[in-house]
Write a protein that holds these residues in place. Structure first.
Motif, PDB file in Angstrom:
ATOM      1  N   PHE A 139       0.828  -1.217   0.000  1.00 43.07           N
ATOM      2  CA  PHE A 139       0.000   0.000   0.000  1.00 43.07           C
ATOM      3  C   PHE A 139       0.860   1.265   0.000  1.00 43.07           C
ATOM      4  O   PHE A 139       0.553   2.242  -0.685  1.00 43.07           O
ATOM      5  CB  PHE A 139      -0.910   0.044   1.225  1.00 43.07           C
ATOM      6  CG  PHE A 139      -1.776  -1.167   1.422  1.00 43.07           C
ATOM      7  CD1 PHE A 139      -2.333  -1.848   0.345  1.00 43.07           C
ATOM      8  CD2 PHE A 139      -2.041  -1.628   2.695  1.00 43.07           C
ATOM      9  CE1 PHE A 139      -3.132  -2.962   0.541  1.00 43.07           C
ATOM     10  CE2 PHE A 139      -2.849  -2.736   2.898  1.00 43.07           C
ATOM     11  CZ  PHE A 139      -3.390  -3.400   1.818  1.00 43.07           C
ATOM     12  N   ILE A 140       1.929   1.239   0.779  1.00 43.09           N
ATOM     13  CA  ILE A 140       2.765   2.435   0.892  1.00 43.09           C
ATOM     14  C   ILE A 140       3.543   2.651  -0.410  1.00 43.09           C
ATOM     15  O   ILE A 140       3.581   3.766  -0.934  1.00 43.09           O
ATOM     16  CB  ILE A 140       3.721   2.327   2.103  1.00 43.09           C
ATOM     17  CG1 ILE A 140       2.950   2.029   3.405  1.00 43.09           C
ATOM     18  CG2 ILE A 140       4.546   3.609   2.243  1.00 43.09           C
ATOM     19  CD1 ILE A 140       1.894   3.035   3.794  1.00 43.09           C
ATOM     20  N   ALA A 141       4.127   1.597  -0.959  1.00 43.27           N
ATOM     21  CA  ALA A 141       4.853   1.726  -2.229  1.00 43.27           C
ATOM     22  C   ALA A 141       3.928   2.238  -3.329  1.00 43.27           C
ATOM     23  O   ALA A 141       4.329   3.068  -4.146  1.00 43.27           O
ATOM     24  CB  ALA A 141       5.467   0.387  -2.633  1.00 43.27           C
ATOM     25  N   ASN A 142       2.693   1.750  -3.337  1.00 42.24           N
ATOM     26  CA  ASN A 142       1.729   2.193  -4.350  1.00 42.24           C
ATOM     27  C   ASN A 142       1.326   3.653  -4.179  1.00 42.24           C
ATOM     28  O   ASN A 142       0.730   4.241  -5.075  1.00 42.24           O
ATOM     29  CB  ASN A 142       0.490   1.301  -4.338  1.00 42.24           C
ATOM     30  CG  ASN A 142       0.770  -0.056  -4.923  1.00 42.24           C
ATOM     31  OD1 ASN A 142       1.573  -0.206  -5.830  1.00 42.24           O
ATOM     32  ND2 ASN A 142       0.099  -1.068  -4.402  1.00 42.24           N
ATOM     33  N   SER A 143       1.637   4.237  -3.035  1.00 40.85           N
ATOM     34  CA  SER A 143       1.298   5.632  -2.751  1.00 40.85           C
ATOM     35  C   SER A 143       2.470   6.579  -2.991  1.00 40.85           C
ATOM     36  O   SER A 143       2.316   7.786  -2.850  1.00 40.85           O
ATOM     37  CB  SER A 143       0.838   5.760  -1.293  1.00 40.85           C
ATOM     38  OG  SER A 143      -0.267   4.925  -1.044  1.00 40.85           O
ATOM     39  N   CYS A 144       3.623   6.045  -3.346  1.00 37.76           N
ATOM     40  CA  CYS A 144       4.830   6.853  -3.511  1.00 37.76           C
ATOM     41  C   CYS A 144       5.027   7.258  -4.971  1.00 37.76           C
ATOM     42  O   CYS A 144       4.673   6.504  -5.873  1.00 37.76           O
ATOM     43  CB  CYS A 144       6.060   6.070  -3.037  1.00 37.76           C
ATOM     44  SG  CYS A 144       6.049   5.746  -1.262  1.00 37.76           S
ATOM     45  N   ASN A 145       5.614   8.436  -5.171  1.00 36.52           N
ATOM     46  CA  ASN A 145       5.848   8.924  -6.537  1.00 36.52           C
ATOM     47  C   ASN A 145       7.334   8.938  -6.889  1.00 36.52           C
ATOM     48  O   ASN A 145       7.769   9.718  -7.714  1.00 36.52           O
ATOM     49  CB  ASN A 145       5.247  10.318  -6.717  1.00 36.52           C
ATOM     50  CG  ASN A 145       5.940  11.355  -5.854  1.00 36.52           C
ATOM     51  OD1 ASN A 145       6.741  11.032  -4.989  1.00 36.52           O
ATOM     52  ND2 ASN A 145       5.630  12.620  -6.079  1.00 36.52           N
TER      53      ASN A 145
END
Length: 157
Positions: A139-145
């Motif tokens: 979830f966190i990786a998918n939220s990073c740019n």
């Protein structure tokens, strides 16, 4: 179909006696973060280069720790799906923060460096490849740019 979850945090900061926010160099960045349903508040400050208390957590530490922790949990999940028995997991993650002359900034990259010990030598290649699957679920990786790379090592015991 998707399922929504709400997470809540409260931040409390108060000026110390004798300090003023009129000069950005003179006030404490120390504050408390309370997470709903957690008993212990986090004592947080800015990172030392930004006039914070180096003994306390800072937002950059927390972002990196959230990312590596989420990746680990996603990795353990995909390994369980593939019947890979994990004996230990350690990650020495690093993140690169770039600060501009204007004072704004962002993380430019993160390197996760998990060292995973598994039980079965025959699963070593699969165990290594599952870091990509774990990253796609995190979830966190998918939220990073910013790019997140994995320099994983698989050991067998």
């Amino acid at each position: 179909m998707s399922i929504k979850h709400i997470f809540k945090a409260t931040v409390n900061w108060t000026i110390n006696q004798g300090e003023s926010t009129q000069n950005p160099r003179t006030f404490s960045r120390n504050h408390e973060v309370l997470i709903d349903n957690k008993t212990t508040p986090l004592q947080v400050s800015a990172a030392k280069p930004f006039r914070g208390d180096d003994a306390l957590f800072n937002p950059e530490d927390l972002l990196l720790s959230a990312l590596t922790s989420c990746h680990m949990m996603s990795y353990l999940y995909v390994c369980a799906q593939n019947n890979i028995e994990i004996l230990s997991y350690t990650d020495h993650a690093e993140g690169d923060l770039e600060v501009m002359a204007s004072g704004s900034g962002s993380f430019k990259s993160v390197r996760l460096k998990p060292m995973v010990t598994i039980k079965d030598e025959a699963q070593k290649t699969l165990a290594l490849s599952l870091h990509n699957k774990a990253n796609s679920l995190c979830f966190i990786a998918n939220s990073c740019n910013f790019p997140i790379t994995h320099e994983a090592i698989i050991l067998v015991k």
